[in-house]
Scaffold this motif. Structure first.
Motif, PDB file in Angstrom:
ATOM      1  N   PHE A   1      16.064  15.430  60.612  1.00 46.71           N
ATOM      2  CA  PHE A   1      16.334  15.553  59.181  1.00 46.71           C
ATOM      3  C   PHE A   1      16.554  14.180  58.541  1.00 46.71           C
ATOM      4  CE2 PHE A   1      19.228  16.196  55.600  1.00 46.71           C
ATOM      5  CZ  PHE A   1      18.431  17.010  54.835  1.00 46.71           C
TER       6      PHE A   1
ATOM      7  N   ILE B   1      22.816   8.931  55.847  1.00 50.35           N
ATOM      8  CA  ILE B   1      22.449  10.344  55.881  1.00 50.35           C
ATOM      9  C   ILE B   1      23.145  11.042  57.041  1.00 50.35           C
ATOM     10  CG2 ILE B   1      20.530  11.955  55.823  1.00 50.35           C
ATOM     11  CD1 ILE B   1      20.433   9.951  53.598  1.00 50.35           C
TER      12      ILE B   1
ATOM     13  N   THR C   1      26.955  11.444  56.331  1.00 50.23           N
ATOM     14  CA  THR C   1      27.323  12.445  55.320  1.00 50.23           C
ATOM     15  C   THR C   1      27.047  13.860  55.828  1.00 50.23           C
ATOM     16  OG1 THR C   1      25.193  11.934  54.342  1.00 50.23           O
ATOM     17  CG2 THR C   1      27.123  11.059  53.238  1.00 50.23           C
ATOM     18  N   MET C   2      25.891  14.023  56.475  1.00 49.81           N
ATOM     19  CA  MET C   2      25.570  15.360  56.986  1.00 49.81           C
ATOM     20  C   MET C   2      26.599  15.793  58.015  1.00 49.81           C
ATOM     21  SD  MET C   2      22.877  16.980  55.886  1.00 49.81           S
ATOM     22  CE  MET C   2      21.989  17.875  57.123  1.00 49.81           C
TER      23      MET C   2
ATOM     24  N   VAL D   1      29.870  16.966  56.488  1.00 45.46           N
ATOM     25  CA  VAL D   1      29.837  18.345  56.004  1.00 45.46           C
ATOM     26  C   VAL D   1      29.944  19.322  57.174  1.00 45.46           C
ATOM     27  CG1 VAL D   1      28.430  20.069  54.857  1.00 45.46           C
ATOM     28  CG2 VAL D   1      28.530  17.764  53.967  1.00 45.46           C
TER      29      VAL D   1
ATOM     30  N   TYR E   1      33.391  19.424  58.668  1.00 43.45           N
ATOM     31  CA  TYR E   1      34.305  20.165  57.793  1.00 43.45           C
ATOM     32  C   TYR E   1      34.149  21.667  58.009  1.00 43.45           C
ATOM     33  CZ  TYR E   1      36.292  21.875  53.375  1.00 43.45           C
ATOM     34  OH  TYR E   1      37.016  22.546  52.431  1.00 43.45           O
ATOM     35  N   MET E   2      32.900  22.093  58.078  1.00 42.60           N
ATOM     36  CA  MET E   2      32.650  23.528  58.226  1.00 42.60           C
ATOM     37  C   MET E   2      33.139  24.023  59.581  1.00 42.60           C
ATOM     38  SD  MET E   2      29.212  25.578  57.472  1.00 42.60           S
ATOM     39  CE  MET E   2      28.111  24.885  58.671  1.00 42.60           C
TER      40      MET E   2
ATOM     41  N   VAL F   1      34.133  30.909  58.728  1.00 41.46           N
ATOM     42  CA  VAL F   1      33.658  30.187  57.551  1.00 41.46           C
ATOM     43  C   VAL F   1      32.181  29.843  57.712  1.00 41.46           C
ATOM     44  CG1 VAL F   1      33.841  27.992  56.365  1.00 41.46           C
ATOM     45  CG2 VAL F   1      35.883  29.278  56.882  1.00 41.46           C
TER      46      VAL F   1
ATOM     47  N   THR G   1      29.330  31.035  55.183  1.00 48.77           N
ATOM     48  CA  THR G   1      28.492  30.055  54.491  1.00 48.77           C
ATOM     49  C   THR G   1      27.025  30.425  54.666  1.00 48.77           C
ATOM     50  OG1 THR G   1      30.141  28.444  55.158  1.00 48.77           O
ATOM     51  CG2 THR G   1      28.146  27.603  54.174  1.00 48.77           C
TER      52      THR G   1
ATOM     53  N   ILE H   1      25.995  33.063  52.302  1.00 47.97           N
ATOM     54  CA  ILE H   1      25.766  32.625  50.923  1.00 47.97           C
ATOM     55  C   ILE H   1      24.377  32.019  50.779  1.00 47.97           C
ATOM     56  CG2 ILE H   1      26.549  31.040  49.118  1.00 47.97           C
ATOM     57  CD1 ILE H   1      28.516  33.192  49.530  1.00 47.97           C
ATOM     58  N   PHE H   2      23.942  31.264  51.782  1.00 45.78           N
ATOM     59  CA  PHE H   2      22.711  30.511  51.596  1.00 45.78           C
ATOM     60  C   PHE H   2      21.458  31.266  52.014  1.00 45.78           C
ATOM     61  CE2 PHE H   2      25.675  26.948  51.400  1.00 45.78           C
ATOM     62  CZ  PHE H   2      25.209  26.343  50.257  1.00 45.78           C
TER      63      PHE H   2
ATOM     64  N   PHE I   1      15.338  20.176  50.370  1.00 44.10           N
ATOM     65  CA  PHE I   1      16.696  20.656  50.174  1.00 44.10           C
ATOM     66  C   PHE I   1      16.894  22.058  50.737  1.00 44.10           C
ATOM     67  CE2 PHE I   1      16.120  17.492  46.762  1.00 44.10           C
ATOM     68  CZ  PHE I   1      16.860  16.523  47.398  1.00 44.10           C
TER      69      PHE I   1
ATOM     70  N   MET J   1      17.433  21.617  54.350  1.00 43.26           N
ATOM     71  CA  MET J   1      18.749  21.045  54.633  1.00 43.26           C
ATOM     72  C   MET J   1      19.700  22.080  55.193  1.00 43.26           C
ATOM     73  SD  MET J   1      20.682  18.695  52.011  1.00 43.26           S
ATOM     74  CE  MET J   1      22.426  18.536  52.048  1.00 43.26           C
ATOM     75  N   PHE J   2      19.702  23.261  54.624  1.00 39.41           N
ATOM     76  CA  PHE J   2      20.674  24.226  55.130  1.00 39.41           C
ATOM     77  C   PHE J   2      20.304  24.707  56.523  1.00 39.41           C
ATOM     78  CE2 PHE J   2      22.793  28.219  55.771  1.00 39.41           C
ATOM     79  CZ  PHE J   2      24.086  27.753  55.662  1.00 39.41           C
TER      80      PHE J   2
ATOM     81  N   ILE K   1      21.611  22.114  58.784  1.00 34.45           N
ATOM     82  CA  ILE K   1      23.070  22.182  58.911  1.00 34.45           C
ATOM     83  C   ILE K   1      23.448  23.303  59.864  1.00 34.45           C
ATOM     84  CG2 ILE K   1      25.170  22.810  57.661  1.00 34.45           C
ATOM     85  CD1 ILE K   1      24.329  21.071  55.443  1.00 34.45           C
TER      86      ILE K   1
ATOM     87  N   TYR L   1      20.254  14.867  46.841  1.00 30.54           N
ATOM     88  CA  TYR L   1      20.858  15.047  48.156  1.00 30.54           C
ATOM     89  C   TYR L   1      22.376  15.147  48.025  1.00 30.54           C
ATOM     90  CZ  TYR L   1      22.393  13.775  52.866  1.00 30.54           C
ATOM     91  OH  TYR L   1      23.018  13.742  54.068  1.00 30.54           O
TER      92      TYR L   1
ATOM     93  N   LEU M   1      23.376  18.483  46.362  1.00 27.30           N
ATOM     94  CA  LEU M   1      23.296  19.613  47.274  1.00 27.30           C
ATOM     95  C   LEU M   1      24.374  19.545  48.340  1.00 27.30           C
ATOM     96  CD1 LEU M   1      21.108  21.802  47.028  1.00 27.30           C
ATOM     97  CD2 LEU M   1      20.531  21.153  49.348  1.00 27.30           C
ATOM     98  N   LEU M   2      24.622  18.359  48.826  1.00 32.86           N
ATOM     99  CA  LEU M   2      25.671  18.192  49.835  1.00 32.86           C
ATOM    100  C   LEU M   2      27.007  18.656  49.268  1.00 32.86           C
ATOM    101  CD1 LEU M   2      25.113  17.096  52.603  1.00 32.86           C
ATOM    102  CD2 LEU M   2      26.041  14.918  51.897  1.00 32.86           C
TER     103      LEU M   2
ATOM    104  N   VAL N   1      30.703  25.426  48.665  1.00 27.02           N
ATOM    105  CA  VAL N   1      30.560  26.791  49.186  1.00 27.02           C
ATOM    106  C   VAL N   1      31.397  26.973  50.449  1.00 27.02           C
ATOM    107  CG1 VAL N   1      28.935  28.368  50.280  1.00 27.02           C
ATOM    108  CG2 VAL N   1      28.327  27.254  48.164  1.00 27.02           C
ATOM    109  N   ILE N   2      31.383  25.963  51.322  1.00 27.03           N
ATOM    110  CA  ILE N   2      32.206  26.051  52.535  1.00 27.03           C
ATOM    111  C   ILE N   2      33.669  26.218  52.146  1.00 27.03           C
ATOM    112  CG2 ILE N   2      32.991  24.794  54.575  1.00 27.03           C
ATOM    113  CD1 ILE N   2      30.275  23.434  54.637  1.00 27.03           C
TER     114      ILE N   2
ATOM    115  N   VAL O   1      34.247  29.807  50.775  1.00 25.90           N
ATOM    116  CA  VAL O   1      34.305  30.892  51.750  1.00 25.90           C
ATOM    117  C   VAL O   1      35.546  30.772  52.630  1.00 25.90           C
ATOM    118  CG1 VAL O   1      31.849  31.333  51.838  1.00 25.90           C
ATOM    119  CG2 VAL O   1      32.832  29.720  53.425  1.00 25.90           C
TER     120      VAL O   1
END
Lengths: 376, 528
Positions: A105, A122, A125-126, A129, A132-133, A140, A144, A147-148, A277, A280-281, A284, B450, B453-454, B460-461, B464
């Motif tokens: 990615f 990149i 930052t990825m 996220v 965190y999740m 969670v 998530t 949702i996506f 984009f 991206m999910f 993730i 980017y 969206l991030l 969203v995280i 939820v």
């Protein structure tokens, strides 16, 4: 507090969602490969069926000891120390694949959107996220995904329609069917296609024990694998029909290149960015699954709650993402030549096949004392 | 333990402070005992209220016995006090003297609502609540007479949540009026209100309301527990309570629903939620509340279902617009020009030619200006209201463009964002978007799409992971529940929406038992 965290559960729907996004995640980035040229979709179809078989095999293993994940199964079958040792190998494997997926990615972003941005930005930052999740827990993560999933699903479908209505698709590209016989297809399937989207589902052996209705897991997973297989076939057909085999062989990000041709109403143009984009999910999800599986392994080995290790391991992964190869060409080459044979096959097929008989034997003996075991 | 739990660890009390009336003043060092001797009681009362001008302690005689009427003159209607208590003919020639307080009440004040105060705490409490307390010499308890008639605001139309069709009453500041507004709508013996007193200094009444045949016990107990744990100096509005009972306070999203519409509160009660009424606040809280609650107006249920369903989708869209539109502009105009159609790109860039700032600065300036204007509009005295709208039109408008400060497109974007952010039916929710918008603009300025969206994924995280009284904040979408979808994005007609939301685990899951889809009556004498 801790009690609550331990009781984290996924619903069947959430499992299906995660499986689905996991499957189409990196396939949407790097594609299924060009080994069987215009017959790739046939290869995908066959490997989907085989993949469903692999998944049922994994679930069969899990059902021998309900509620136990991959690492605990290995401890059961190999004993404490050997089990943990092999578990550690799996942890390395999972983290390494997480790094690889993330690298895919990062390369995509730095090639297509931010040419001047260092790749580290990149990956950090990825990974931030994702950490965190995962820190917030599996529940969670599952939600998530819920949702996506509508966006991932509809946009994937829409890309096909948009390319079709833009008049970019030429279904003659799919011909001739099986020009060189079944040979190239089989070569494509094994080891590459079988292991890349489907064999990787071994990570779900860490997640599936957390599903509430464990009995229905088999059915749901197999159906999800079949559905995602269809989406992958759909994507492959789009790629082949739009780009043709020649261009497909040269492009690194096939779906992206296909989407680049979309032009509707003189307004919807250059949607390849949008594709990035959506992808991206998927990425993730995929990295998170590998990351979570690795963390759970570490938790099993060290007996430290995995939440303590989220941040340090995320740091290592985001660094490792850059370390694993010097440039993208090397990364891709490794992915095609080295990884399937020497990493995927042993970890996804050989080792499980090895410990399956052991597991059957052990659980047979343990059936009497199973009540005692659970109460622990 | 999650990080924010650790950072914002809530004080845990050793014991609950849901005090019965007698124990209310225990912390204030007021003696509890009520003496038989009138003088002793009088003395301690006068000690307590010594510098207060509105406290009166009038000596009277009830038959043979000495007595005294104590009250706060400002908390009751003096005229009715005079009529009902002070002017009562007490020198009756009738027979014997009343022996105890009950007989005294029977004889002299038979028509007034009353209560007995056995402890000194209760005497003080009654005086503070506008009772006239009659203490009789030699009696073990005092007689509190409810005189009432403190001034309160009349019931008016809601000022924050207006609708076109539907009831037009709004809650007021008086808790009793509010409860009566609810009881008027739900005539149900199982509708229960439990009261407790919170606030060390204010002793505010709080009522927990629920319908015992519908509401889930666990949720109710959780609410009770959290209310008991509250230890606050002062409670002046339900907002004070809200901050103390939420599951997580480090979030821009409201986890407690508030409204000043009785019909909306009633519908929440009937779904199986628990409501909290705080004396002195026209905003009543409903818990547990979820994300989608904030996109539903009570009017949705009063109009035929097609239009409200459409309007709901509009609301969700405008939430997204209010959130991301400015950041999209920044991302597109600085990073991803190729995503804009060429014609549009040319005209946007042409307009931006004269603007000396980068897009981020430009949009930050305008958004800040608008926030300032909005705040000014809320706070300023009504008389100068005209000024702000005139000046505001200059600041965000053609004049700003002509001055070369901002481009035309930007003005449109800021204005549209502002309009979109007003769509949410609940004000406290639209605040969340205002805050997040600025963060998003920053993300867009640094990482383009980017970054946007991030950030959205992180949002969203976060969403939820939120819970309101144990119920997932995005309930019925994540975790997904098909049977609850009849009232989330669409509002299905009433006959199709017969189940209460399952995330509340109501005791009675169905609203009505039989299917009652309306259909035309069968044609009589028609062909077979």
């Amino acid at each position: 507090m801790k009690q609550q965290k331990l009781m984290e559960k996924l619903s069947l729907w959430q499992l299906a969602v995660l499986l689905f996004t996991f499957e189409i995640g990196s396939v949407a980035v790097v594609g299924v490969g060009n080994d069987s040229r215009q017959d790739a979709w046939i290869a995908v179809a066959i490997s989907t069926l085989l993949g469903a078989g692999i998944v049922s095999f994994y679930i069969m293993l899990l059902k021998r000891a309900p509620g136990k994940n991959l690492f605990e199964l290995m401890t059961i079958s190999f004993g404490k120390w050997l089990g943990k040792g092999i578990g550690l190998l799996y942890v390395f494997y999972f983290f390494y694949i997480a790094e690889r997926v993330l690298r895919d990615f990062c390369e995509l972003i730095t090639t297509v959107i931010f040419e001047n941005t260092p790749i580290e930005i990149i990956s950090i930052t990825m990974m931030g996220v994702i950490a965190y999740m995962i820190y917030l827990g599996l529940e969670v993560f599952g939600r998530t995904g819920e949702i996506f999933i509508p966006y991932v699903f509809t946009f994937t479908i829409l890309i096909g329609f948009a390319t079709f209505f833009s008049g970019e698709m030429d279904f003659k590209n799919l011909l001739p069917v099986m020009a060189e016989g079944i040979g190239p297809i089989i070569q494509h399937i094994f080891p590459r296609l079988l292991t890349f989207p489907y064999g990787e589902l071994i990570t779900f052996m860490v997640i599936i024990p957390y599903v509430t209705q464990f009995k229905k897991v088999g059915k749901v997973s197999v159906i999800t694998v079949l559905v995602s297989g269809m989406i992958i076939i759909y994507g492959t057909v789009i790629e082949i029909a739009t780009l043709g085999t020649e261009q497909l062989g040269r492009t690194v990000f096939p779906l992206l290149s296909a989407a680049r041709d979309i032009s509707l109403l003189e307004f919807i143009e250059r949607v390849d960015l949008v594709v990035v984009f959506i992808v991206m999910f998927g990425i993730i999800t995929k990295v998170s699954v590998f990351f979570f599986a690795g963390l759970k392994g570490l938790e099993h080995i060290t007996n430290i709650p995995y939440r303590y290790m989220v941040l340090p391991m995320a740091t290592i992964i985001s660094y490792g993402t850059i370390l694993i190869s010097d440039n993208f060409a090397e990364h891709v080459e490794e992915g095609i030549r080295f990884i399937p044979q020497y990493m995927h096959v042993p970890f996804q097929l050989i080792l499980p096949a090895l410990f399956a008989p052991l597991l059957f034997w052990r659980t047979k003996n343990q059936k009497k004392g199973s009540g005692h075991h659970e109460s622990k | 333990m999650s990080l924010s739990d650790f950072l914002f660890k809530r004080r845990k009390n050793k014991k609950g402070n849901k005090a019965p009336e007698e124990e209310i003043f225990q912390k204030d060092n007021i003696s509890k005992e009520y003496f038989k001797s009138l003088n002793k009681n009088k003395k301690s009362l006068q000690e307590l209220f010594k510098d207060t001008f509105d406290f009166s302690c009038d000596d009277i005689k009830l038959g043979e016995s000495k007595a005294c009427v104590c009250y706060l003159g400002t908390m009751l209607n003096i005229n009715s006090l005079t009529d009902k208590v002070l002017n009562v003919p007490r020198e009756t020639s009738e027979t014997k003297n009343p022996k105890n307080i009950e007989e005294i009440r029977d004889r002299y004040f038979p028509t007034i609502a009353f209560e007995y105060a056995e402890t000194f705490h209760k005497v003080v409490w009654h005086i503070l609540n506008g009772f006239a307390v009659i203490m009789v010499d030699g009696q073990g308890k005092a007689l509190s007479l409810e005189i009432g008639n403190i001034e309160k605001r009349a019931i008016t139309e809601p000022s924050t949540q207006t609708i076109i069709r539907g009831p037009k009453e709004a809650f007021t500041e008086d808790i009793n009026t509010n409860i009566s507004l609810i009881r008027k709508r739900i005539k149900n013996p199982y509708l229960t209100f439990e009261s407790s007193y919170i606030g060390g200094d204010t002793k505010t009444t709080i009522a927990i309301g629920y319908i015992s045949t519908i509401t889930n016990e666990d949720i109710l107990n959780e609410v009770r527990e959290r209310i008991e744990k509250i230890e606050l100096g002062a409670v002046l509005d339900s907002g004070n309570i809200e901050e103390m009972i939420v599951d997580k306070s480090f979030t821009p999203f409201p986890l407690v629903f508030n409204t000043e519409r009785p019909d909306s509160i009633c519908s929440h009660l009937l779904e199986g939620k628990v409501i909290l009424i705080v004396d002195g606040s026209p905003f009543v809280l409903a818990v547990p509340s979820i994300f989608t609650d904030f996109f539903q107006s009570s009017e949705d249920y009063y109009q035929p279902f097609l239009m409200p369903s459409f309007i709901r989708i509009i609301r969700y869209m405008s939430f997204m617009i209010a959130l991301v539109l400015p950041s999209l502009y920044v991302a597109l105009s600085t990073f991803h020009q190729e995503l804009m159609p060429t014609q549009l790109l040319v005209s946007v860039q042409a307009q931006r030619e004269g603007v000396p700032f980068p897009a981020v600065i430009e949009i930050f300036m305008m958004e800040l200006t608008f926030e300032i204007m909005r705040e000014a509009g809320v706070r300023m005295p009504r008389a100068v209201g005209q000024t702000v709208s005139i000046v505001g039109a200059l600041v965000i408008g053609q004049a700003a463009v002509e001055a070369g400060l901002v481009s035309n497109v930007l003005v449109i974007i800021v204005a549209f964002t502002a309009i979109a952010s007003f769509v949410s039916p609940i004000y406290s929710f639209s605040i969340a978007t205002r805050l997040l918008r600025f963060v998003l603009i920053l993300c867009a300025a640094v990482f383009g799409l980017y970054g946007v969206l991030l950030f959205l994924i992180v949002m969203v995280i976060h969403l939820v992971s939120l819970r309101s009284f144990g119920v997932p904040y995005l309930a019925s979408v994540a975790p997904f529940k098909l049977s609850d979808q009849d009232d989330v994005f669409l509002r299905l007609p009433a006959w199709a929406n017969q189940r209460r939301p399952s995330y509340l685990f109501p005791k009675a899951p169905n609203k009505e038992k039989r299917k009652q889809r309306p259909s035309p009556p069968p044609v009589k004498g028609g062909e077979k």
